[in-house]
Design an enzyme around this catalytic site. Structure first.
Site, short mmCIF file in Angstrom:
data_model
loop_
_atom_site.label_atom_id
_atom_site.label_comp_id
_atom_site.label_asym_id
_atom_site.label_seq_id
_atom_site.Cartn_x
_atom_site.Cartn_y
_atom_site.Cartn_z
NE ARG A 242 -4.16 -1.58 -0.04
CZ ARG A 242 -4.18 -2.59 -0.89
NH1 ARG A 242 -3.14 -2.79 -1.69
NH2 ARG A 242 -5.22 -3.40 -0.96
CD GLU A 271 -2.41 2.99 -5.71
OE1 GLU A 271 -3.21 2.16 -6.16
OE2 GLU A 271 -1.29 2.69 -5.26
CG HIS A 303 -2.30 -1.22 -7.44
ND1 HIS A 303 -2.56 -0.44 -6.34
CD2 HIS A 303 -2.56 -2.49 -7.05
CE1 HIS A 303 -2.98 -1.19 -5.33
NE2 HIS A 303 -2.99 -2.44 -5.75
#
Length: 340
Positions: A242, A271, A303
């Site tokens: 994360r 993000e 990601h």
């Protein structure tokens, strides 16, 4: 139950969807749910899109705070289904308050994320991304591509859940010494040769640090100025967990000073404004990510770590099974999947 209620119960609104979400969820929709896909993020403004749905399915960057949950409850939504493992973007106390069930996919393919973490390590070390571009321009020089043997190096793992455990096995396979920190020692990993130690020792002794812990109040900005100061010079830091685990300003300073020798991030604090979108024709207003991408020893992926066929298959299957179990039994057999 009247027919309108039955129809509503079978309707799922998906947010933050991409073409591959539609492909996999349509393919594995064996229960016959009615699926509607919205490309937009769920947030206090877009929650108005929800009409006649009893279930919403969200992803890592959707905003599911109390304001959103209150509106979901007013619209008779009963289930918030996360198609991911992390749930730091969901206000669980608000979900309890408004009597909404919240479920997640606690483990889809730990190997997918663990393998991506190792891929980032190898890419940063051996500079294969630079070599690829160089050779395509007919430049066969090796200058500037010097790496180091991974064998014998010390890799520190913060967080030894399913992904951290899978990553440890990969690191051991490369002949690395593996240190680990978690609030609970994993005896199976110890038998494999992993040494559990304090967080500060992981910072001090590791050549490479890989983050695999969830984001919560205890882990937010676990990588910050104070922890970076404890690390070896030219340390490599990898984050596939994360974005909030890393204080961006602190790692930029660490990179500028040469304390951090390599940084690989598949996640980023801000993000939700960037990832999963094509911004190639836009002027990105986020100065921090622009600064990070300007460093030659920083590797950013958007990601992507979870993005394998096996993982997407599991995400679809588990999400549907979670929803079906909650609708029919008001419970889920796998307790790790049920958050509220």
């Amino acid at each position: 139950m009247n027919s309108a209620a039955s129809l509503n119960e079978n309707k799922i609104a998906f947010f933050s969807t991409q073409p591959y979400d539609k492909t996999f969820f349509n393919q594995y929709n064996e229960f016959g749910f009615e699926l509607d896909f919205f490309e937009t993020q769920l947030n206090p403004q877009t929650v108005t899109l929800i009409q006649e749905y009893s279930i919403v399915c969200v992803f890592v960057n959707d905003i599911v705070n109390e304001a959103v949950i209150k509106q979901l409850a007013e619209k008779n939504v009963k289930i918030i289904a996360l198609r991911c493992a992390g749930f730091n973007n969901v206000d669980l106390e608000a979900a309890k308050k408004y009597n909404l069930k919240v479920c997640r996919v606690p483990a889809y393919s730990p190997q997918a994320v663990a393998e991506h973490a190792m891929a980032m390590i190898l890419t940063l070390n051996r500079k294969t991304h630079k070599a690829y571009n160089r050779v395509r321009e007919q430049n066969f020089s090796l200058n500037g591509l010097l790496g180091f043997d991974l064998y014998g190096k010390t890799i520190g793992i913060i967080g030894t859940g399913n992904i951290g455990k899978a990553f440890a096995k990969i690191a051991l396979g490369f002949g690395c010494k593996v240190l680990a920190y978690d609030i609970v020692t994993n005896l199976e990993m110890e038998k494999d040769g992993v040494v559990f130690t304090t967080l500060n020792n992981v910072f001090k002794e590791s050549d490479i640090i890989s983050l695999h812990c969830p984001l919560n109040e205890q882990t937010k900005h676990v990588i910050k100025e104070e922890s970076i100061a404890l690390m070896k010079d030219h340390v490599m830091i990898i984050n596939t967990s994360r974005g909030g685990l890393i204080e961006t300003a602190a790692v930029i300073e660490g990179l500028k000073e040469g304390k951090i020798g390599y940084l690989g991030i598949d996640v980023y604090e801000q993000e939700e404004k960037l990832f999963f979108r094509d911004l190639s024709a836009d002027i990105i207003q986020d100065d921090a990510i622009q600064r990070l991408m300007s460093f030659p020893n920083v590797l950013v992926t958007a990601h992507q770590a979870f993005f394998t066929n096996e993982a997407l298959t599991q995400i679809a299957l588990v999400t549907f099974n979670n929803i079906k179990s909650l609708l029919t039994q008001n419970d889920i057999e796998n307790k790790a999947a049920l958050l509220v």
